[in-house]
Design a protein around this motif. Structure first.
Motif, PDB file in Angstrom:
ATOM      1  N   UNK A 101      -9.953   4.476   6.632  1.00 31.22           N
ATOM      2  CA  UNK A 101      -8.979   4.238   5.756  1.00 31.22           C
ATOM      3  C   UNK A 101      -9.235   4.992   4.431  1.00 31.22           C
ATOM      4  N   UNK A 102      -8.487   6.183   4.299  1.00 25.69           N
ATOM      5  CA  UNK A 102      -8.817   6.834   3.097  1.00 25.69           C
ATOM      6  C   UNK A 102      -8.255   6.305   1.643  1.00 25.69           C
ATOM      7  N   UNK A 142      -5.213   3.387   7.843  1.00 24.52           N
ATOM      8  CA  UNK A 142      -4.065   3.621   6.660  1.00 24.52           C
ATOM      9  C   UNK A 142      -4.459   4.064   5.709  1.00 24.52           C
ATOM     10  N   UNK A 143      -3.343   4.216   4.608  1.00 24.28           N
ATOM     11  CA  UNK A 143      -3.658   4.969   3.452  1.00 24.28           C
ATOM     12  C   UNK A 143      -3.714   4.029   2.321  1.00 24.28           C
ATOM     13  N   UNK A 144      -4.712   4.027   1.489  1.00 24.94           N
ATOM     14  CA  UNK A 144      -4.812   3.099   0.342  1.00 24.94           C
ATOM     15  C   UNK A 144      -4.402   3.979  -1.015  1.00 24.94           C
ATOM     16  N   UNK A 180       0.394   3.596   8.242  1.00 25.56           N
ATOM     17  CA  UNK A 180       0.914   2.525   7.019  1.00 25.56           C
ATOM     18  C   UNK A 180       0.405   2.986   5.527  1.00 25.56           C
ATOM     19  N   UNK A 181       1.233   2.871   4.808  1.00 21.70           N
ATOM     20  CA  UNK A 181       0.799   2.967   3.416  1.00 21.70           C
ATOM     21  C   UNK A 181       0.838   1.730   2.596  1.00 21.70           C
ATOM     22  N   UNK A 182      -0.529   1.891   1.802  1.00 23.17           N
ATOM     23  CA  UNK A 182      -0.641   0.523   0.999  1.00 23.17           C
ATOM     24  C   UNK A 182      -1.269   0.728  -0.257  1.00 23.17           C
ATOM     25  N   UNK A 183      -1.599  -0.307  -1.064  1.00 24.35           N
ATOM     26  CA  UNK A 183      -2.606   0.029  -2.254  1.00 24.35           C
ATOM     27  C   UNK A 183      -3.047  -1.502  -2.572  1.00 24.35           C
ATOM     28  N   UNK A 211       3.881  -0.723   3.351  1.00 21.88           N
ATOM     29  CA  UNK A 211       4.166  -0.872   4.979  1.00 21.88           C
ATOM     30  C   UNK A 211       3.190  -2.346   5.386  1.00 21.88           C
ATOM     31  N   UNK A 212       2.087  -2.140   4.934  1.00 27.25           N
ATOM     32  CA  UNK A 212       1.290  -3.461   5.108  1.00 27.25           C
ATOM     33  C   UNK A 212       0.530  -3.986   3.646  1.00 27.25           C
ATOM     34  N   UNK A 213       0.187  -5.036   3.798  1.00 26.18           N
ATOM     35  CA  UNK A 213      -0.477  -5.713   2.235  1.00 26.18           C
ATOM     36  C   UNK A 213      -1.903  -5.620   2.230  1.00 26.18           C
TER      37      UNK A 213
END
Length: 338
Positions: A101-102, A142-144, A180-183, A211-213
């Motif tokens: 998860x980068x 996923x991408x953070x 998915x994109x998230x932060x 996209x996700x939490x």
């Protein structure tokens, strides 16, 4: 004639690329992703105490401990440098069955508010180059987009941060990534008051683009996990998307593996502890401080420098972690002493 065909083909490909920019995932699409990746059990600080040892040794050990994913900051002066770094990481972690998860570091470009407008095009190109390269890579969980975007600042600055992050999300969608994109917008433990103010309303708006939490918690042992439970409650009130606690574990305040994972398992939350080996980069006593005494309570790593686990019982928790079935209880209980 050939030149016309090539030119027309180039225009068609360009238009197709633009039109293929995706929207935010639906809840159903996010849940499909969750079924595909399974329960994420990961760690952040994979750094070795001995610089002479290779990352592959850490990934092999992580897999042995029961982890299946690593969350990692992507470094490099250019997008191409970061692509090379992430390619290596994906190969090395993937060899041991782990996803990556980068964590993006594009926010470091925005050091001067007066230069935001001239920075936007550079940041957009950077994000689209990096994420576009890996847009179909199934080894990425996923991408953070921004680790712990600051919010405890003057209102104008805190909202600026959220405005920048919202642009990151749009550019990531335009990269048409299949992940998915998230932060990690929600973090901060007791300092997070959940007040109804302009900053928190804007934070919730940007969280609603994901996209996700994804959140952080190091306080599951404080006040019976009040902050952890409140964050999860707030995210679930937004929608039913998968939730990841992408940083946790703080034995110093009682937020150890058992206390943290028992709450996360009940709430069906994926997790990443902080570190693997105790070392200066991961800290072993508290943030910004390390000591290697075998008698001190370790801060937030799983292993001592020599590879011995802090607790065999904790390793069992990692290996056996699963989302609780209805009516199942895994909480070991809180011991109250005078």
């Amino acid at each position: 004639m050939v030149k016309r065909i090539i030119s027309a083909l180039f225009i068609f490909i360009s238009i197709s690329s633009i039109s293929s920019a995706r929207d935010q995932w639906s809840v159903e699409r996010a849940k499909k992703w969750e079924k595909q990746v399974g329960v994420l059990k990961g760690a952040n600080g994979y750094y070795m105490v001995n610089p002479a040892k290779k990352d592959t040794e850490v990934f092999a050990k992580m897999s042995e401990l029961g982890f299946n994913s690593v969350r990692a900051w992507i470094s490099g002066a250019t997008a191409e440098d970061q692509i090379a770094m992430l390619e290596r990481l994906l190969d090395e972690a993937g060899a041991y069955g782990m996803t990556v998860s980068p964590v993006m570091v594009v926010n470091s470009m925005f050091f001067d508010p007066a230069k935001d407008e001239e920075t936007y095009p550079k940041a957009e190109e950077f994000i689209k180059t990096l994420m576009g390269h890996f847009r179909k890579d199934k080894r990425i969980a996923y991408w953070d987009m921004w680790n712990e975007p600051p919010f405890a600042r003057p209102e104008k600055e805190a909202i600026r941060v959220m405005d920048i992050l919202s642009r990151f999300v749009v550019w990531a969608r335009e990269s048409n990534v299949s992940q998915p994109i998230t932060s990690s917008i929600f973090w901060g433990g007791k300092s997070e008051k959940f007040q109804d103010n302009a900053v928190n309303r804007r934070r919730l708006e940007v969280e609603g683009m994901m996209d996700i939490h994804n959140f952080h918690d190091y306080t599951s042992g404080v006040s019976d996990g009040a902050f952890l439970k409140r964050v999860i409650e707030q995210l679930k009130a937004m929608d039913d998307r998968p939730i990841v606690c992408s940083e946790c574990l703080n034995r110093q305040n009682g937020s150890g593996i058992e206390r943290t994972l028992s709450i996360l398992a009940r709430e069906h939350v994926h997790f990443y502890v902080w570190g693997v080996y105790a070392n200066d980069r991961n800290w072993s006593t508290r943030w910004s401080r390390s000591e290697f005494s075998p008698y001190a309570r370790m801060f937030h790593n799983m292993l001592y420098a020599d590879g011995d686990p802090y607790s065999e019982q904790e390793i069992d928790w990692i290996r056996n972690y699963h989302f609780c079935k209805e009516g199942e209880e895994v909480d070991p209980g809180i011991e109250y002493t005078e």
